[in-house]
Enzyme design. Structure first.
Site, PDB file in Angstrom:
ATOM      1  N   GLY A  80       0.788  -1.223   0.000  1.00  0.00           N
ATOM      2  CA  GLY A  80       0.000   0.000   0.000  1.00  0.00           C
ATOM      3  C   GLY A  80       0.818   1.270   0.000  1.00  0.00           C
ATOM      4  N   GLY A 119       6.099  -4.297  12.818  1.00  0.00           N
ATOM      5  CA  GLY A 119       7.494  -4.705  12.789  1.00  0.00           C
ATOM      6  C   GLY A 119       8.379  -3.554  12.344  1.00  0.00           C
ATOM      7  N   GLY A 121       9.377  -2.364   9.451  1.00  0.00           N
ATOM      8  CA  GLY A 121       8.860  -1.501   8.389  1.00  0.00           C
ATOM      9  C   GLY A 121       7.794  -0.559   8.915  1.00  0.00           C
ATOM     10  N   ILE A 143       6.950 -12.081  14.060  1.00  0.00           N
ATOM     11  CA  ILE A 143       7.342 -13.466  14.376  1.00  0.00           C
ATOM     12  C   ILE A 143       8.854 -13.619  14.228  1.00  0.00           C
ATOM     13  CG2 ILE A 143       5.127 -14.466  13.670  1.00  0.00           C
ATOM     14  CD1 ILE A 143       6.673 -15.530  11.134  1.00  0.00           C
ATOM     15  N   ASP A 144       9.494 -12.693  13.476  1.00  0.00           N
ATOM     16  CA  ASP A 144      10.918 -12.855  13.160  1.00  0.00           C
ATOM     17  C   ASP A 144      11.833 -12.564  14.364  1.00  0.00           C
ATOM     18  OD1 ASP A 144       9.948 -13.241  10.595  1.00  0.00           O
ATOM     19  OD2 ASP A 144      10.246 -11.147  10.022  1.00  0.00           O
ATOM     20  N   GLY A 187      11.344 -16.014   9.016  1.00  0.00           N
ATOM     21  CA  GLY A 187      12.288 -15.286   9.871  1.00  0.00           C
ATOM     22  C   GLY A 187      13.025 -14.172   9.149  1.00  0.00           C
ATOM     23  N   HIS A 288       2.947 -19.643   6.066  1.00  0.00           N
ATOM     24  CA  HIS A 288       2.107 -18.789   6.907  1.00  0.00           C
ATOM     25  C   HIS A 288       1.409 -19.522   8.045  1.00  0.00           C
ATOM     26  CE1 HIS A 288       2.965 -16.299   3.466  1.00  0.00           C
ATOM     27  NE2 HIS A 288       2.689 -15.268   4.224  1.00  0.00           N
ATOM     28  N   ARG A 291       2.276 -17.968  11.155  1.00  0.00           N
ATOM     29  CA  ARG A 291       1.712 -16.664  11.519  1.00  0.00           C
ATOM     30  C   ARG A 291       0.263 -16.753  11.979  1.00  0.00           C
ATOM     31  NH1 ARG A 291       3.739 -12.773   7.086  1.00  0.00           N
ATOM     32  NH2 ARG A 291       1.547 -12.269   6.907  1.00  0.00           N
TER      33      ARG A 291
HETATM   34  O1  F6P Z   1       8.042 -10.569   8.751  1.00  0.00           O
HETATM   35  C1  F6P Z   1       7.156 -11.621   8.955  1.00  0.00           C
HETATM   36  C2  F6P Z   1       7.155 -12.555   7.782  1.00  0.00           C
HETATM   37  O2  F6P Z   1       6.270 -13.619   8.057  1.00  0.00           O
HETATM   38  C3  F6P Z   1       8.537 -13.071   7.386  1.00  0.00           C
HETATM   39  O3  F6P Z   1       8.991 -14.089   8.238  1.00  0.00           O
HETATM   40  C4  F6P Z   1       8.277 -13.499   5.973  1.00  0.00           C
HETATM   41  O4  F6P Z   1       9.455 -13.451   5.197  1.00  0.00           O
HETATM   42  C5  F6P Z   1       7.300 -12.458   5.483  1.00  0.00           C
HETATM   43  O5  F6P Z   1       6.687 -11.901   6.612  1.00  0.00           O
HETATM   44  C6  F6P Z   1       6.237 -13.014   4.572  1.00  0.00           C
HETATM   45  O6  F6P Z   1       5.464 -11.967   4.115  1.00  0.00           O
HETATM   46  P1  F6P Z   1       4.102 -12.163   3.287  1.00  0.00           P
HETATM   47  O7  F6P Z   1       3.014 -12.390   4.286  1.00  0.00           O
HETATM   48  O8  F6P Z   1       3.937 -10.891   2.550  1.00  0.00           O
HETATM   49  O9  F6P Z   1       4.260 -13.351   2.401  1.00  0.00           O
END
Ligand code: F6P
Length: 392
Positions: A80, A119, A121, A143-144, A187, A288, A291
Site C-alpha cells: 500500500g 514490525g 517496516g 514473528i521474526d 524469519g 504462513h 503466523r
Molecule cells: O516478517 C514476517 C514474515 O512472516 C517473514 O517471516 C516473511 O518473510 C514475510 O513476513 C512473509 O510476508 P508475506 O506475508 O507478505 O508473504
C-alpha cells in the site's frame, strides 16, 4: 498526568499479522477504559488513516473474547501507500501529502495519541510520523524477533511453537522412512525461528543467515548420523539463509517497497542433498502456518502487557517511544533506536554454543574431517548408497 483535554486514542495494526495482535488491542482498550479514554481502531494498517479514512470504535464489549484469536480484528497490510523499504537498507520517505492527511485525521478525531503496532517496516513509518509531529507510540510485533531494543517481540514464541510442532511430526515420519527431511521456516534475514525451533524440535542441522555453511558439511552430518545408526536426519533451514555461493533464494521483489519476498531455499537444499547423498529427501515449507492461529500463553501475556503499557505511554505523552521487553521489565525506548539496526543471531552467542554442544550442525564445520571424503561430483564416498525413490 498528561493531556486533560483529549480523551480518545487510536490504534492500528500494520505489516504481516501474527498471533497476539488481538491481545494487544484488548490490552489497550481495557487500559484506556480504566484511564477514561475512548478508543478507535483504524482498519487495514496505516491505510485506514487516509482517504477513505476507515475506523471503528473499540470498547470493552466489542473486544471481549479476542485475547485468544489469531490475526487482527483491525486487518493489516504490508503493502500500500505507506510501504517503506526498511531494515539495513535506506528507508523510503513517506509522501508529505500523506503525512499531512494523517495529521488531519488525527486532529479531526481529536486523538491524544496513535498506537502503531508493527514490525521494523511499520515502526519506521511510525518514526516518520513522530518526526512530523504526530503523537505516536510504537508496539513491536513480528514473528521474526529481529527488532533491536526488545529482547522478544510477541508472535515469535507462537511461530516457534508451530515450527517445533512441525518438527515433532516430521521426526516420526522421517524415522519411519529413513529420510532426510528439510523444514523451511520464516524469519526473514534472521535465524531466530530456525534456531529456537531447531533446538526445541531436536533438529540435526540448522542453517541460518548468520552462519555460512556448505553442502559438504551438511552431507557430512547426515552420514555421521548413519554411522551412528540414525538413518534419518532433520534439517531446519531459515528462509533467509544464504546459499554457499552467497545467494538468497527469493520468490519476488516487491515493487512498491523493494523488499525481497523470501522463500524456496528448502527445496534447493533438499534437491541438492538428494543428488549428492542419494538418500530419499523431502522438503516442507511451513509458510504462513507460523503466523496463524491462537497465540501461545507467553505471547498472550507479553502482548497484553505491551498493550497496557502502550496506553500508559500515551497517557504520559511519551510519544516517539516504542515498548521494549527487557526481562523482567516492560520498558520503552525511542522508536528510532529499534528500527535502525536489525537484531540477528550472534554466531558465537549462547544459543549457538548450546546447539553446537549438543552436536547440532550449523553446516559450517565438520567435527571429523576423516569422514569428509567426496568424489569428483561432490558426493560423499565410502558409504552404502540408498537409491532415491526406493521406498521401504
Ligand atoms: O516478517 C514476517 C514474515 O512472516 C517473514 O517471516 C516473511 O518473510 C514475510 O513476513 C512473509 O510476508 P508475506 O506475508 O507478505 O508473504
Amino acid at each position: 498526568m498528561a493531556n486533560q483535554q483529549k480523551r480518545r486514542v487510536g490504534i492500528l495494526t500494520s505489516g504481516g499479522d501474527c498471533p497476539g495482535l488481538n491481545a494487544v488491542i484488548r490490552g489497550v482498550v481495557k487500559c484506556a477504559h480504566k484511564l477514561g479514554y475512548d478508543c478507535v481502531g483504524f482498519l487495514k494498517g496505516y491505510e485506514g488513516l487516509v482517504d477513505p479514512v476507515c475506523y471503528v470504535p473499540l470498547n470493552t464489549k466489542n473486544t471481549s473474547g479476542i485475547l485468544t484469536q489469531g490475526g487482527t480484528i483491525l486487518g493489516s497490510t504490508n503493502r500500500g501507500r505507506f510501504a517503506a523499504k526498511t531494515g539495513v537498507d535506506d528507508r523510503a520517505t513517506i509522501d508529505p501529502d500523506l503525512l499531512s492527511a494523517v495529521r488531519t485525521t488525527v486532529d479531526q478525531l481529536d486523538l491524544a495519541g496513535l498506537i502503531c503496532v508493527g514490525g521494523d517496516g511499520s515502526l519506521a513509518i511510525a518514526q516518520q510520523f513522530h518526526e512530523y509531529g504526530i503523537p505516536v507510540v510504537g508496539v513491536p510485533k513480528t514473528i521474526d524477533n529481529d527488532l533491536s531494543a526488545t529482547v522478544y517481540t510477541f508472535g515469535f514464541d507462537s511461530a516457534v511453537a508451530c515450527a517445533t510442532d512441525a518438527l515433532d511430526r516430521l521426526h516420526t515420519t522421517a524415522a519411519s522412512h529413513e529420510r532426510v527431511m528439510v523444514l523451511e521456516v520464516m524469519g526473514r534475514h534472521a535465524g531466530w525461528i530456525a534456531l529456537h525451533a531447531g533446538i526445541a524440535g531436536g533438529g540435526d542441522v540448522i542453517l541460518i543467515p548468520e552462519i555460512r555453511w556448505t553442502f559438504e558439511n551438511v552431507c557430512h552430518k547426515v552420514l555421521e548420523r548413519e554411522r551412528n545408526g540414525k538413518r534419518f536426519t532433520l534439517i531446519v533451514v531459515a528462509e533467509g539463509a544464504l546459499l554457499p555461493d552467497g545467494g538468497l533464494v527469493a520468490r519476488e521483489r516487491r515493487r512498491e517497497s523493494q523488499q525481497v519476498r523470501l522463500g524456496g531455499i528448502g527445496n534447493v537444499v533438499a534437491t541438492e542433498l538428494e543428488t549428492r547423498l542419494k538418500r530419499e529427501t523431502r522438503c516442507v515449507v511451513l509458510g504462513h502456518l507460523q503466523r496463524g492461529g491462537p497465540p501461545t500463553t507467553f505471547d498472550r501475556v507479553l502482548a497484553t502487557q505491551f498493550g497496557a503499557h502502550a496506553m500508559r505511554l500515551v497517557h504520559q505523552e511519551r510519544f516517539g517511544e516504542m515498548i521494549s521487553f527487557q526481562p523482567p521489565n516492560i520498558d520503552s525506548v525511542p522508536i528510532v533506536d529499534a528500527v535502525s539496526v536489525l537484531r540477528s543471531v550472534d554466531p558465537n552467542g549462547p544459543l549457538v554454543q548450546a546447539a553446537r554442544a549438543l552436536g547440532i550442525s550449523l553446516g559450517d564445520a565438520p567435527e571429523d574431517e576423516t569422514l569428509f571424503a567426496t568424489d569428483s561430483a561432490g558426493t560423499p564416498v565410502g558409504l552404502t548408497e540408498k537409491l532415491v525413490g526406493s521406498g521401504i
